[in-house]
Design a protein around this motif. Sequence first.
Motif, mmCIF file in Angstrom:
data_model
loop_
_atom_site.group_PDB
_atom_site.id
_atom_site.type_symbol
_atom_site.label_atom_id
_atom_site.label_comp_id
_atom_site.label_asym_id
_atom_site.label_seq_id
_atom_site.Cartn_x
_atom_site.Cartn_y
_atom_site.Cartn_z
ATOM 1 N N HIS A 34 0.912 -1.258 -0.138
ATOM 2 C CA HIS A 34 -0.155 0.094 -0.073
ATOM 3 C C HIS A 34 0.767 1.088 -0.175
ATOM 4 C CE1 HIS A 34 -3.667 -2.264 1.683
ATOM 5 N NE2 HIS A 34 -3.589 -2.397 0.460
ATOM 6 N N LEU A 51 2.196 1.718 -3.441
ATOM 7 C CA LEU A 51 1.316 2.160 -4.373
ATOM 8 C C LEU A 51 0.802 3.667 -4.080
ATOM 9 C CD1 LEU A 51 -1.233 -0.953 -4.236
ATOM 10 C CD2 LEU A 51 0.056 -0.083 -6.024
ATOM 11 N N ARG A 52 0.991 4.175 -2.887
ATOM 12 C CA ARG A 52 0.765 5.365 -2.552
ATOM 13 C C ARG A 52 1.967 6.278 -3.106
ATOM 14 N NH1 ARG A 52 -1.213 3.366 2.318
ATOM 15 N NH2 ARG A 52 0.856 3.741 3.343
ATOM 16 N N ARG A 53 3.052 5.855 -3.108
ATOM 17 C CA ARG A 53 4.241 6.276 -3.658
ATOM 18 C C ARG A 53 4.186 6.755 -5.284
ATOM 19 N NH1 ARG A 53 7.164 3.908 0.427
ATOM 20 N NH2 ARG A 53 7.886 2.403 -1.119
ATOM 21 N N GLU A 72 1.420 6.556 -6.923
ATOM 22 C CA GLU A 72 0.216 7.507 -7.398
ATOM 23 C C GLU A 72 0.675 9.065 -7.446
ATOM 24 O OE1 GLU A 72 -2.793 6.654 -4.510
ATOM 25 O OE2 GLU A 72 -3.269 4.733 -5.650
ATOM 26 N N GLN A 73 1.458 9.229 -6.251
ATOM 27 C CA GLN A 73 2.139 10.645 -5.953
ATOM 28 C C GLN A 73 3.166 10.708 -7.133
ATOM 29 O OE1 GLN A 73 1.260 12.921 -3.784
ATOM 30 N NE2 GLN A 73 2.541 14.299 -4.859
ATOM 31 N N SER A 74 3.855 9.725 -7.589
ATOM 32 C CA SER A 74 4.800 9.995 -8.681
ATOM 33 C C SER A 74 4.105 10.500 -9.919
ATOM 34 C CB SER A 74 5.878 8.705 -8.888
ATOM 35 O OG SER A 74 6.660 8.359 -7.770
ATOM 36 N N ASN A 75 2.989 9.709 -10.309
ATOM 37 C CA ASN A 75 1.955 9.952 -11.289
ATOM 38 C C ASN A 75 1.762 11.231 -11.330
ATOM 39 O OD1 ASN A 75 2.693 7.589 -12.651
ATOM 40 N ND2 ASN A 75 1.010 6.602 -11.487
ATOM 41 N N ILE A 76 1.420 11.598 -10.335
ATOM 42 C CA ILE A 76 0.633 13.158 -10.110
ATOM 43 C C ILE A 76 1.537 13.894 -10.491
ATOM 44 C CG2 ILE A 76 -0.401 14.636 -8.427
ATOM 45 C CD1 ILE A 76 -1.309 12.605 -6.989
#
Length: 217
Positions: free
Chosen positions: A55, A58-60, A62-66
């Motif tokens: 998890h 995955l959060r990292r 998602e932040q990288s994609n942002i």
Amino acid sequence: MPLRNINDLEKLKKINAALVSRVERSMDQQANAFSLFQTAISLENRVRTRTEELHSTLRRLEQSNIDLSAAKENAELANLSKTRFLAAASHDVLQPLNAAHLSVSALAEVQTSDEGKKLVRQVERSLETMEDLLRTLLDISKLDAGVVQPDIGDVSLEMLFSSLRSDFLPVAEMKGLTLKFRPVNAVVRSDRTLLRRILQNILSNALRYTRSGGVLV
């Protein structure tokens, strides 16, 4: 009677041994069950730890994609600003160049000496080279901005080379260079105007930086 007592004793021993064996098996089963219970708890803890790590990863991501999306948007905005700047700058600089062409043409008409005419021709060539470069920048900026789409069609290299030879042969002769084009009858698919500008820039640079000999296309 004594024999019967002996038989009873043997039976009791067997019963006792069976009970002991059953108790031992029960204890072994309980020990195995406890061991399995401990293993299950350990596996559960490991699964929980791995799940939390997943998890977090995955959060990292998602932040990288942002962050990547934001960086891409900023890059596109910067590229658009650059394109608009190049287009505006090219237009602004072309206007005084046109005025300079008119002034040089007027100057050429009043020149009588060979030295003066030679200087006028050099100024004209410099202005033409600068104008070609600026127009190329303008074309590139328009393509980047999507304002102009390439007009793809059949282009005869023989006709294109003939036109370029007429334009650049006087320049080569003034520098004491030879300019030759290989015979070719090929037809390519391209934008004629853009292809011509590319070849013009290549030829212009080749003639400018060639000190002796010639240029072969």
